[in-house]
Write a protein that holds these residues in place. Structure first.
Motif, PDB file in Angstrom:
ATOM      1  N   ARG C   8       0.768  -1.226   0.000  1.00 51.55           N
ATOM      2  CA  ARG C   8       0.000   0.000   0.000  1.00 51.55           C
ATOM      3  C   ARG C   8       0.806   1.286   0.000  1.00 51.55           C
ATOM      4  O   ARG C   8       0.287   2.344   0.294  1.00 51.55           O
ATOM      5  CB  ARG C   8      -0.978   0.011   1.151  1.00 51.55           C
ATOM      6  CG  ARG C   8      -0.528  -0.820   2.305  1.00 51.55           C
ATOM      7  CD  ARG C   8      -1.684  -1.077   3.202  1.00 51.55           C
ATOM      8  NE  ARG C   8      -2.806  -1.469   2.390  1.00 51.55           N
ATOM      9  CZ  ARG C   8      -3.972  -0.946   2.543  1.00 51.55           C
ATOM     10  NH1 ARG C   8      -4.147   0.000   3.392  1.00 51.55           N
ATOM     11  NH2 ARG C   8      -4.963  -1.376   1.830  1.00 51.55           N
ATOM     12  N   THR C  16      -0.890  10.906   6.202  1.00 54.24           N
ATOM     13  CA  THR C  16      -2.339  10.868   6.290  1.00 54.24           C
ATOM     14  C   THR C  16      -2.785  10.234   7.590  1.00 54.24           C
ATOM     15  O   THR C  16      -3.634  10.719   8.295  1.00 54.24           O
ATOM     16  CB  THR C  16      -2.889   9.985   5.166  1.00 54.24           C
ATOM     17  OG1 THR C  16      -2.345  10.463   3.980  1.00 54.24           O
ATOM     18  CG2 THR C  16      -4.378  10.018   5.155  1.00 54.24           C
ATOM     19  N   ARG C  17      -2.113   9.108   7.853  1.00 52.37           N
ATOM     20  CA  ARG C  17      -2.521   8.349   9.005  1.00 52.37           C
ATOM     21  C   ARG C  17      -2.260   9.142  10.280  1.00 52.37           C
ATOM     22  O   ARG C  17      -3.077   9.220  11.158  1.00 52.37           O
ATOM     23  CB  ARG C  17      -1.707   7.063   9.018  1.00 52.37           C
ATOM     24  CG  ARG C  17      -2.093   6.137  10.121  1.00 52.37           C
ATOM     25  CD  ARG C  17      -1.572   4.793   9.744  1.00 52.37           C
ATOM     26  NE  ARG C  17      -1.218   4.017  10.896  1.00 52.37           N
ATOM     27  CZ  ARG C  17      -0.430   2.968  10.828  1.00 52.37           C
ATOM     28  NH1 ARG C  17       0.094   2.614   9.680  1.00 52.37           N
ATOM     29  NH2 ARG C  17      -0.154   2.268  11.885  1.00 52.37           N
ATOM     30  N   LEU C  52     -12.176  -1.981   2.903  1.00 49.99           N
ATOM     31  CA  LEU C  52     -10.852  -2.565   3.090  1.00 49.99           C
ATOM     32  C   LEU C  52     -10.888  -3.768   4.020  1.00 49.99           C
ATOM     33  O   LEU C  52      -9.906  -4.491   4.156  1.00 49.99           O
ATOM     34  CB  LEU C  52      -9.893  -1.508   3.635  1.00 49.99           C
ATOM     35  CG  LEU C  52      -9.716  -0.309   2.700  1.00 49.99           C
ATOM     36  CD1 LEU C  52      -8.903   0.777   3.370  1.00 49.99           C
ATOM     37  CD2 LEU C  52      -9.063  -0.731   1.388  1.00 49.99           C
ATOM     38  N   SER C  53     -12.006  -3.965   4.706  1.00 42.50           N
ATOM     39  CA  SER C  53     -12.188  -5.199   5.462  1.00 42.50           C
ATOM     40  C   SER C  53     -13.599  -5.688   5.154  1.00 42.50           C
ATOM     41  O   SER C  53     -14.379  -4.984   4.536  1.00 42.50           O
ATOM     42  CB  SER C  53     -11.988  -4.949   6.956  1.00 42.50           C
ATOM     43  OG  SER C  53     -12.885  -3.976   7.419  1.00 42.50           O
ATOM     44  N   ALA C  57     -13.351  -6.891   0.688  1.00 46.17           N
ATOM     45  CA  ALA C  57     -12.043  -6.292   0.940  1.00 46.17           C
ATOM     46  C   ALA C  57     -11.095  -6.400  -0.254  1.00 46.17           C
ATOM     47  O   ALA C  57     -10.380  -5.462  -0.574  1.00 46.17           O
ATOM     48  CB  ALA C  57     -11.414  -6.948   2.169  1.00 46.17           C
ATOM     49  N   GLN C  58     -11.109  -7.548  -0.921  1.00 44.86           N
ATOM     50  CA  GLN C  58     -10.164  -7.731  -2.011  1.00 44.86           C
ATOM     51  C   GLN C  58     -10.319  -6.662  -3.090  1.00 44.86           C
ATOM     52  O   GLN C  58      -9.341  -6.113  -3.591  1.00 44.86           O
ATOM     53  CB  GLN C  58     -10.385  -9.105  -2.637  1.00 44.86           C
ATOM     54  CG  GLN C  58      -9.514  -9.324  -3.849  1.00 44.86           C
ATOM     55  CD  GLN C  58      -9.613 -10.748  -4.330  1.00 44.86           C
ATOM     56  OE1 GLN C  58     -10.608 -11.423  -4.111  1.00 44.86           O
ATOM     57  NE2 GLN C  58      -8.588 -11.222  -4.976  1.00 44.86           N
ATOM     58  N   PHE C  59     -11.581  -6.367  -3.404  1.00 47.75           N
ATOM     59  CA  PHE C  59     -11.838  -5.387  -4.445  1.00 47.75           C
ATOM     60  C   PHE C  59     -11.509  -3.983  -3.956  1.00 47.75           C
ATOM     61  O   PHE C  59     -11.036  -3.142  -4.715  1.00 47.75           O
ATOM     62  CB  PHE C  59     -13.286  -5.506  -4.911  1.00 47.75           C
ATOM     63  CG  PHE C  59     -13.615  -6.875  -5.431  1.00 47.75           C
ATOM     64  CD1 PHE C  59     -13.262  -7.240  -6.720  1.00 47.75           C
ATOM     65  CD2 PHE C  59     -14.228  -7.820  -4.618  1.00 47.75           C
ATOM     66  CE1 PHE C  59     -13.538  -8.514  -7.200  1.00 47.75           C
ATOM     67  CE2 PHE C  59     -14.513  -9.088  -5.092  1.00 47.75           C
ATOM     68  CZ  PHE C  59     -14.163  -9.442  -6.376  1.00 47.75           C
ATOM     69  N   VAL C  61      -9.143  -3.299  -1.793  1.00 46.29           N
ATOM     70  CA  VAL C  61      -7.683  -3.176  -1.780  1.00 46.29           C
ATOM     71  C   VAL C  61      -7.161  -2.935  -3.198  1.00 46.29           C
ATOM     72  O   VAL C  61      -6.318  -2.063  -3.428  1.00 46.29           O
ATOM     73  CB  VAL C  61      -7.043  -4.429  -1.154  1.00 46.29           C
ATOM     74  CG1 VAL C  61      -5.543  -4.439  -1.395  1.00 46.29           C
ATOM     75  CG2 VAL C  61      -7.340  -4.473   0.337  1.00 46.29           C
ATOM     76  N   ARG C  65      -5.118   0.321  -4.613  1.00 53.12           N
ATOM     77  CA  ARG C  65      -3.831   0.233  -5.318  1.00 53.12           C
ATOM     78  C   ARG C  65      -3.856   1.075  -6.587  1.00 53.12           C
ATOM     79  O   ARG C  65      -2.867   1.730  -6.933  1.00 53.12           O
ATOM     80  CB  ARG C  65      -3.517  -1.220  -5.664  1.00 53.12           C
ATOM     81  CG  ARG C  65      -3.136  -2.023  -4.452  1.00 53.12           C
ATOM     82  CD  ARG C  65      -2.968  -3.488  -4.793  1.00 53.12           C
ATOM     83  NE  ARG C  65      -2.498  -4.222  -3.620  1.00 53.12           N
ATOM     84  CZ  ARG C  65      -2.279  -5.522  -3.595  1.00 53.12           C
ATOM     85  NH1 ARG C  65      -2.489  -6.252  -4.678  1.00 53.12           N
ATOM     86  NH2 ARG C  65      -1.855  -6.107  -2.508  1.00 53.12           N
ATOM     87  N   VAL C  92      -7.614   7.966   3.416  1.00 54.80           N
ATOM     88  CA  VAL C  92      -8.288   6.694   3.165  1.00 54.80           C
ATOM     89  C   VAL C  92      -9.122   6.295   4.373  1.00 54.80           C
ATOM     90  O   VAL C  92      -8.684   6.417   5.508  1.00 54.80           O
ATOM     91  CB  VAL C  92      -7.248   5.588   2.878  1.00 54.80           C
ATOM     92  CG1 VAL C  92      -7.936   4.277   2.565  1.00 54.80           C
ATOM     93  CG2 VAL C  92      -6.352   6.019   1.732  1.00 54.80           C
ATOM     94  N   ALA C  93     -10.332   5.821   4.129  1.00 49.99           N
ATOM     95  CA  ALA C  93     -11.175   5.332   5.225  1.00 49.99           C
ATOM     96  C   ALA C  93     -11.791   4.001   4.823  1.00 49.99           C
ATOM     97  O   ALA C  93     -12.137   3.786   3.662  1.00 49.99           O
ATOM     98  CB  ALA C  93     -12.254   6.346   5.550  1.00 49.99           C
ATOM     99  N   ASP C  94     -11.915   3.135   5.785  1.00 49.18           N
ATOM    100  CA  ASP C  94     -12.485   1.806   5.555  1.00 49.18           C
ATOM    101  C   ASP C  94     -13.997   1.877   5.734  1.00 49.18           C
ATOM    102  O   ASP C  94     -14.488   2.200   6.805  1.00 49.18           O
ATOM    103  CB  ASP C  94     -11.867   0.836   6.577  1.00 49.18           C
ATOM    104  CG  ASP C  94     -12.359  -0.593   6.391  1.00 49.18           C
ATOM    105  OD1 ASP C  94     -13.118  -0.833   5.429  1.00 49.18           O
ATOM    106  OD2 ASP C  94     -11.973  -1.456   7.194  1.00 49.18           O
ATOM    107  N   ASP C 282      -7.355 -13.989  -9.931  1.00 53.92           N
ATOM    108  CA  ASP C 282      -7.597 -15.189  -9.142  1.00 53.92           C
ATOM    109  C   ASP C 282      -8.499 -16.187  -9.857  1.00 53.92           C
ATOM    110  O   ASP C 282      -8.476 -17.374  -9.564  1.00 53.92           O
ATOM    111  CB  ASP C 282      -8.242 -14.805  -7.821  1.00 53.92           C
ATOM    112  CG  ASP C 282      -7.453 -13.724  -7.119  1.00 53.92           C
ATOM    113  OD1 ASP C 282      -6.760 -14.033  -6.156  1.00 53.92           O
ATOM    114  OD2 ASP C 282      -7.526 -12.568  -7.580  1.00 53.92           O
ATOM    115  N   TYR C 318       0.358  -8.722 -11.152  1.00 51.69           N
ATOM    116  CA  TYR C 318      -0.792  -9.178 -11.935  1.00 51.69           C
ATOM    117  C   TYR C 318      -1.355  -7.991 -12.693  1.00 51.69           C
ATOM    118  O   TYR C 318      -1.043  -6.841 -12.388  1.00 51.69           O
ATOM    119  CB  TYR C 318      -1.844  -9.827 -11.046  1.00 51.69           C
ATOM    120  CG  TYR C 318      -2.338  -8.964  -9.902  1.00 51.69           C
ATOM    121  CD1 TYR C 318      -1.756  -9.047  -8.641  1.00 51.69           C
ATOM    122  CD2 TYR C 318      -3.396  -8.076 -10.086  1.00 51.69           C
ATOM    123  CE1 TYR C 318      -2.205  -8.265  -7.590  1.00 51.69           C
ATOM    124  CE2 TYR C 318      -3.853  -7.293  -9.040  1.00 51.69           C
ATOM    125  CZ  TYR C 318      -3.252  -7.386  -7.792  1.00 51.69           C
ATOM    126  OH  TYR C 318      -3.695  -6.607  -6.770  1.00 51.69           O
TER     127      TYR C 318
END
Lengths: 286, 324, 411, 241
Positions: C8, C16-17, C52-53, C57-59, C61, C65, C92-94, C282, C318
């Motif tokens: 990331r 940011t964090r 992000l969770s 989450a995969q999408f 993340v 990216r 960024v926020a989850d 995948d 990928y």
């Protein structure tokens, strides 16, 4: 013919449902705890199986043994550090401790393994045995056979070994068992380890057709409850009957109703059984 | 004046004045509004879960019924959400009575699992009936100018007071119920249903009354939620995790069966979720939830009877000492 | 290019964090300080709300990216020139996978981080919930969610860079019919199966509608519950349906199960996936050789602009998935809008987004080589693509003006 | 039989294959104190639980003041005037002593007057000083008296006392016996299960003997003490000692 195909499919998948759910019922039977995090151990088992495949090149059906061993050990630790402390707490505290555990395991997996969906590739992933018009999926059949074997092994363990008898004694009366020289704490540890280990084993054997990701547990949690309640909470034999019942109900209901409603049918059966026979379809059996 | 009353008055005054120091459309006030809403929901759950000791894991069913009833009436017939709220509360109460029939004889884990199944049934129905509910795509509350009649505002501030009023009202219902004859009967049923029956308590009736009250209130809060978020889907309002488990968890963490429990629980859980999310989520996915889960477990291990239990115990000791 | 196992880009996110931490803490202690954030100068804060969770989450993340890649490129190239080289600062926020959370974190980004716009939130239900907040606060929201509802509510601050789900569904059927015709087959009987989510149902609706118009019979039309644990009942129904092609709309797990079960039962009809799980690396990884020839509709594809997407592949190993690509486009378009309007002001950005045609940067990777929003906020230039697994890669095979290779039709 | 407050006829109760009560019949007259005795496992507590409706009746009839009550729910039976105390003490442990009794009083009264009644009942059983104690913190003999007060607070016509004298010393026992007599003087009808034979023999007007779920004898204390069947089945050694 269509009915027979649906029945065969239902029985095969039912065997898998049974083995992933046995652990839940075992933990309840021995400790009176409903483990909401049980399905997370399924996910862990799937990941162990996946890693064994990716790193060591082991087929998931063999990797399932490693999955069992690893998660068994983890289960003993979880029992010792967490579950043990709420055995005498009110049921609400027990349930919500396991809910907390669920959140922790799921997100630890997300951190550790990433959010990727992972799938193994096996040579038999698209194979099927063909008997006339009947198709028997090889991955399903393999998972089913592994489930039967593990179910038998558990039955032998519970009924023939000293540990099994000691565990059942602990389940009936922990105090009395202690007086007879049984280390009840240890028995509970083994029971919990065995419970989550079996679920993990079940997770690994479905890898040839199922994808693993950190939230895969959520797909199984309600299903597992349904299986054990249909069979009777705490009854190992019941979990097998319950697994079969769920598999067959899902499979057959698809013939009469839209697949979308398969869970509705399942839940209605679930509620009916709870209301009329809360001890489950196999009441009394242990 | 009783010390708890003084405490309540002080808390209420602070709650009423606090927003004046905040950005009326800001983030903090939104978090507080959500907190008040969940405190109210949890208080409604507390009538069944705390007083009757029936641990429902299906309260999302009533919540969703309320949210959908008022929104469907609003979208299709332009009816004011206030009317929708009443209709939803009636439906929620009726559904609670219906749920009571098969779950009446169940206790502990069995009751929890049966109610869980009812919640899931409602979710599946909402998902599979798009002509009524909009299905999985969800349903939006139509945009309208600020209006109390249509219960819609651009700023968060009015919602804050709406939720505060809801919480005060539900808490009042809870306190009055608990102190009244029904409260005594419910506690008796909770402690020993057989003995309660033998001394004349109609256990089925009091449990049903509690369930109906709780379900009706929960549905009314569903309407408040719908008007506040403007959009929801079946998973949001009928969800096991987002609603059913969450409201039970809040009450349990705070202390079930007490009026302060759900409020304390909500003011711990909701801001905790927010803080965990805002501090950690930008870093690594899952870390915030992980920390949140660990904190949950710690609280349960250290204080299995809830955060207000030690205070309650102190107060009880004080009361008995004074009574002597 | 520094080596990092972490995906990331920590350097980009670290400030940011810390800022979020300080602001969050201060806000709880003293609400007054939080307001001071409005007065901050310097970098332009752009909100990113993604799952992000949780289940998506995969999408989320992947999307992040893509955004990070675009942000890094912009900052490396000297930031926003119209603002004297101000860099982009991603906040960024989850959103997890719950709509309420998406709305709440959106509110947080707006009030605490004074973001000028928000990107996200991948899943339609999340984006819709988020848009209820952005619309009321007049903050532009750029999204790649497909759902028709996104731009059908008359909102002024929402921008959908991809074609709508119903358009995708229509193209899924018409493009397939086209490909079949080229292979000498007339498409008459099709099956659809889809998960009962916003995405699955709206896409199925598009196919259904188009089938009615074009006289194609739908011989099987089945929704199934999200998180299905056994797809065999579906495949049994498919076997009895006598379809010429099947259109599944699902994420990865169901997609793999469906293909595997079909192959087990020797059902060899063409599969035309509905984006989602059918066009991510995948899918190929899970199925190996059995992925070969699977078609899918896609709102965008990496091979339309290899010069842009190659870096993603290099960095992550990928190909750049469509959600990563489209989110990069969102950021790129936003930055162009800021350059054009000359100020980092949400209202000005919104007006510019509505009126300008964007043909620089990542916008070139979209169909038509540009992005142009209409008054509802829909990108009018976006056309669905037909992609197919050929060898190890996912290639664009239709419509013919975008095709990189010929489609393979195995009737 | 019109003067019988409670008339039990051919009452049977089965649990699965186990016959816990078989064809039990007896009556109790108004103002009577009836003793119910029998060896352990004879079915005394089962009989009580069946009478008040906790267990469903398998066969037979129970009439309370001429009205059939078999098959009704316990709270309905309590409302008609029949209640009991629990052998193992089933108090609401987390509630105060007063609140325990209050729940019983709520059967016929509103909250305000119920509170007065509850306090009066507790006074009557000699617990007026511990109203605000938590029931779970009481000693065992005290708990049994709370049970009694709670049953009294429901305003019963007939009350079944299941071993209220267990674990009491001689002084306490005399006090309770005095209390039971005074209740009878107030017009209550009482059935007593008790292991303590001296108490039973001096307290009761009449005695019914159960063995293996069946009634084997019925009569005055003196007659029961002489009944050879009873002596053989049960009394024998213990009573003569």
């Amino acid at each position: 013919m269509v009915v027979i195909q649906a029945l065969v499919d239902g029985i095969l998948i039912g065997g898998v449902y049974a083995v992933v759910s046995i652990g839940l019922t075992l933990v309840f039977g021995v400790m009176g705890i409903v483990n909401f995090a049980q399905a997370e151990f399924l996910m862990l088992g799937m990941f162990v199986g996946y890693l064994a495949w990716a790193w060591l090149g082991l087929d998931p059906l063999i990797g399932s043994v490693i999955a069992f061993a690893v998660v068994f050990a983890l289960g003993c630790v979880v029992q010792h550090t967490l579950i043990r402390r709420v055995l005498r707490a009110p049921p609400v505290a027990q349930i919500f401790l396991t809910v907390g555990l669920l959140i922790v395991i799921e997100n630890a997996a997300l951190l550790g393994f990433g959010s990727q969906f992972r799938s193994v590739t096996t040579p038999y992933q698209t194979s099927a045995l063909r008997l006339g018009d009947l198709f028997i999926s090889v991955p399903y059949l393999a998972a089913f056979l592994m489930s039967v074997v593990s179910g038998l092994a558990l039955w032998l363990f519970m009924n023939r070994s000293w540990y099994g008898r000691a565990m059942r004694a602990t389940a009936q009366d922990g105090m009395a068992a202690s007086l007879m020289g049984i280390d009840a704490d240890r028995m509970r540890r083994i029971a919990f380890g065995l419970g989550v280990g079996l679920t993990a084993f079940g997770g690994a054997v479905i890898l040839p057709y199922f994808t693993v990701h950190p939230t895969v547990g959520a797909q199984f949690v309600v299903l597992m409850f349904t299986v054990v309640v249909l069979g009777g909470l705490g009854s190992v034999a019941g979990a097998i009957v319950g697994g079969q019942a769920v598999g067959i109900i899902q499979s057959l209901s698809a013939m009469a109703f839209p697949v979308q409603l398969q869970n509705l049918v399942l839940f209605l059966v679930f509620i009916t059984v709870l209301a009329l026979r809360p001890q489950g379809l196999v009441g009394g059996a242990r | 004046m009783r010390p708890s009353l003084v405490l309540a008055a002080v808390a209420l005054t602070v709650a009423a004045l606090l927003p004046l120091t905040l950005d009326p459309a800001g983030y903090l006030i939104r978090v507080l509004t959500v907190t008040l809403l969940f405190a109210a929901m949890s208080q409604a759950w507390n009538i069944v879960g705390g007083l009757a000791n029936q641990m429902s894991l299906g309260h999302a069913a009533f919540f969703g019924i309320g949210a959908y009833t008022s929104t469907i009436l609003l979208v299709n017939y332009g009816l004011s959400p206030w009317i929708g709220m009443l209709a939803g509360a009636a439906l929620g109460a009726a559904f609670a009575a219906l749920v009571s029939v098969p779950t009446m004889g169940l206790r502990g884990h069995y009751f929890a699992l049966a109610t869980l199944a009812f919640g899931e049934v409602m979710r599946v129905i909402a998902n599979s009936w798009p002509s009524l509910t909009g299905g999985p795509a969800g349903i939006s509350v139509p945009f309208a100018p600020d209006s109390l009649l249509m219960l819609q505002f651009k700023s968060t501030l009015p919602y804050y007071y709406l939720m505060l009023a809801a919480l005060v009202l539900v808490t009042a219902v809870f306190v009055v119920t608990k102190a009244g004859a029904l409260g005594y009967r419910l506690r008796a049923v909770k402690e020993n249903p057989d003995a309660a029956e033998v001394v004349g308590v109609d256990t089925a009736r009091v449990k049903t009354i509690a369930a109906v009250m709780s379900g009706g209130i929960m549905a009314a809060l569903g309407t408040a939620y719908a008007q506040f978020t403007f959009f929801f889907d079946p998973e949001t309002v009928f969800g096991l995790g987002p609603i059913s488990i969450r409201v039970a968890l809040i009450a349990i963490l705070g202390g079930i069966g007490t009026a302060a429990g759900p409020i304390v629980g909500a003011f711990v859980i909701i801001p905790l979720e927010e803080l965990a999310n805002s501090w950690l989520s930008a870093g690594t996915a899952g870390l915030s939830q992980l920390v949140y889960g660990i904190l949950l477990m710690l609280i349960i291990l250290v204080q299995p009877r809830g955060l207000v239990a030690p205070v309650e115990a102190l107060a009880a000791r004080w009361r008995t000492r004074r009574a002597r | 290019m520094d080596k990092r196992s972490d995906h990331r880009g920590p350097r980009l996110l670290r400030p940011t964090r810390r800022a979020a931490l300080q602001l969050g803490g201060a806000a709880v202690a003293m609400p007054f300080i939080a307001r001071l954030a409005y007065a901050q100068k310097g970098p332009v804060n752009v909100g990113v709300v993604l799952p992000l969770s949780g289940a998506n989450a995969q999408f989320g993340v992947n999307s992040l990216r893509g955004i990070e890649l675009a942000a890094e490129q912009i900052n490396k190239a000297g930031g926003i020139k119209a603002l004297g080289g101000a860099p982009i600062n991603l906040v960024v926020a989850d959103s997890t996978s719950t709509p309420t959370t998406a709305a709440t974190v959106g509110q947080r980004l707006i009030t605490q981080n004074s973001v000028v716009a928000i990107l996200g939130a991948y899943a339609s239900s999340l984006s819709i919930a988020l848009s209820e907040v952005t619309e009321r606060r007049d903050i532009p929201l750029l999204t790649m969610s497909f759902s028709d509802q996104i731009t059908s509510r008359g909102f002024k601050n929402i921008f959908q860079v991809v074609a709508k789900a119903s358009t995708l569904g229509r193209a899924q059927l018409t493009e397939t019919a086209e490909i079949a015709k080229d292979a000498g087959q007339t498409l008459q009987r099709v099956a659809i199966m889809y998960e009962d989510t916003a995405y699955g149902t709206s896409q199925a609706a598009g196919i259904r509608e188009t089938a009615k118009q074009t006289g194609i019979t739908i011989v099987m039309d089945e929704a199934y519950p999200l998180g299905i644990t056994d797809v065999t009942p579906l495949i049994n129904k498919l076997r009895g349906a006598d379809a010429q092609a099947v259109f599944p709309a699902s994420y990865l797990n169901d997609g793999l199960q469906i293909i595997r079960s079909m192959r087990q039962q020797r059902i060899g009809i063409p599969v035309i996936g509905g984006a989602g799980g059918y066009i991510i690396p995948d899918f190929k990884q899970g199925l190996g050789e059995f992925a070969e020839g699977v078609l899918s509709i896609a709102p965008g594809s990496h091979d339309l602009a290899p010069e842009l997407t190659a870096e993603f592949r290099q960095r992550h190993g990928y190909f750049m998935t469509h959600e990563a690509l489209e989110h990069a486009v969102c950021l790129s378009v936003l930055v162009q809008a800021i350059e054009t309007s000359g100020k980092a002001d949400p209202a000005a950005i919104r007006d510019t987004l509505h009126t300008t045609r964007f043909d620089q940067g990542w916008a070139k990777a979209m169909t038509g080589g540009a992005v142009k929003f209409d008054q509802t906020g829909l990108n009018t230039l976006s056309e669905p693509l037909m992609v197919q697994w050929q060898g190890d890669d996912l290639v664009t095979v239709g419509p013919s003006k975008y095709a990189k290779k010929k489609p393979i039709w195995t009737a | 039989m019109t003067d019988a407050v409670l008339a039990v006829a051919n009452l049977s109760k089965q649990f699965g294959g186990l016959q816990a009560l078989r064809d039990v019949s007896f009556t109790v007259a108004a103002g009577e104190i009836l003793g119910l005795i029998g060896p352990n496992g004879a079915g005394k507590t089962t009989l009580f639980n069946t009478l008040v409706g906790i267990h469903k009746v398998s066969a037979g009839s129970i009439r309370l003041e001429g009205r059939e009550i078999a098959g009704r729910k316990p709270h309905r039976i309590a409302a008609l005037g029949l209640t009991k105390t629990f052998q193992n003490v089933a108090l609401f442990m987390d509630m105060s002593v007063l609140d325990n009794v209050l729940v019983g009083a709520l059967l016929r009264q509103d909250l305000r007057s119920a509170r007065v009644t509850a306090a009066a009942c507790l006074d009557r059983v000699g617990l007026g000083a511990v109203l605000h104690k938590r029931a779970g913190d009481l000693s065992f003999p005290e708990r049994a008296r709370v049970e009694l007060a709670r049953a009294l607070a429901t305003g019963p016509r007939v009350i079944l006392l299941d071993e209220v004298m267990a674990a009491l010393n001689a002084v306490e026992m005399d006090a309770i016996m005095g209390l039971i007599r005074s209740l009878r003087a107030d017009g209550l009808t009482i059935i007593v299960v008790e292991h303590h034979m001296r108490a039973i023999m001096t307290l009761c007007d009449r005695i019914v003997v159960l063995n293996f779920g069946q009634k084997i004898a019925e009569g005055s204390p003196a007659a029961i003490a002489r009944d050879p069947q009873v002596v053989r089945a049960y009394l024998g050694r213990e009573y003569q000692a």
